[in-house]
Design a protein around this motif. Sequence first.
Motif, PDB file in Angstrom:
ATOM      1  N   CYS A 125      45.008  33.064  25.090  1.00 48.69           N
ATOM      2  CA  CYS A 125      46.264  33.189  24.344  1.00 48.69           C
ATOM      3  C   CYS A 125      47.315  34.018  25.072  1.00 48.69           C
ATOM      4  N   CYS A 168      40.946  38.409  24.825  1.00 53.30           N
ATOM      5  CA  CYS A 168      41.119  39.371  23.744  1.00 53.30           C
ATOM      6  C   CYS A 168      39.941  39.222  22.791  1.00 53.30           C
ATOM      7  N   LYS A 194      47.698  37.057  25.499  1.00 57.29           N
ATOM      8  CA  LYS A 194      48.034  38.342  24.918  1.00 57.29           C
ATOM      9  C   LYS A 194      47.687  39.450  25.911  1.00 57.29           C
ATOM     10  N   SER A 195      48.501  40.475  25.978  1.00 61.72           N
ATOM     11  CA  SER A 195      48.198  41.561  26.904  1.00 61.72           C
ATOM     12  C   SER A 195      47.014  42.369  26.376  1.00 61.72           C
TER      13      SER A 195
END
Length: 84
Positions: free
Chosen positions: A41, A59, A43-44
């Motif tokens: 995704c 994640c 996401k950081s």
Amino acid sequence: MSKFGGAPKCPLCAKSVYAAEKKLGPGGKDYHIACLVCTTCKKSLDSTNLCENENKPYCKACYGKNFGPKGFGFAAGGSMMHTQ
Ligand SMILES: [Zn+2]
Ligand SMILES: [Zn+2]
């Protein structure tokens, strides 16, 4: 005795990682903070939600979706509670 490029290489972008921008990621390797995002995704990630599988960063949410919650205590559902 000449050593070139003391900085480790980021496994994702293959560029040198300097101390100010490095983040320990999957496989104990140094990644750029900007590169270390969820494989699924994007996401950081940081140390609180970083998971890994086969040296790829995920994640927690995607890891759970892709690989199941094994190894993680999912307390939220309460299904593991057997109070007697
Ligand atoms: Zn990188
Ligand atoms: Zn994700």
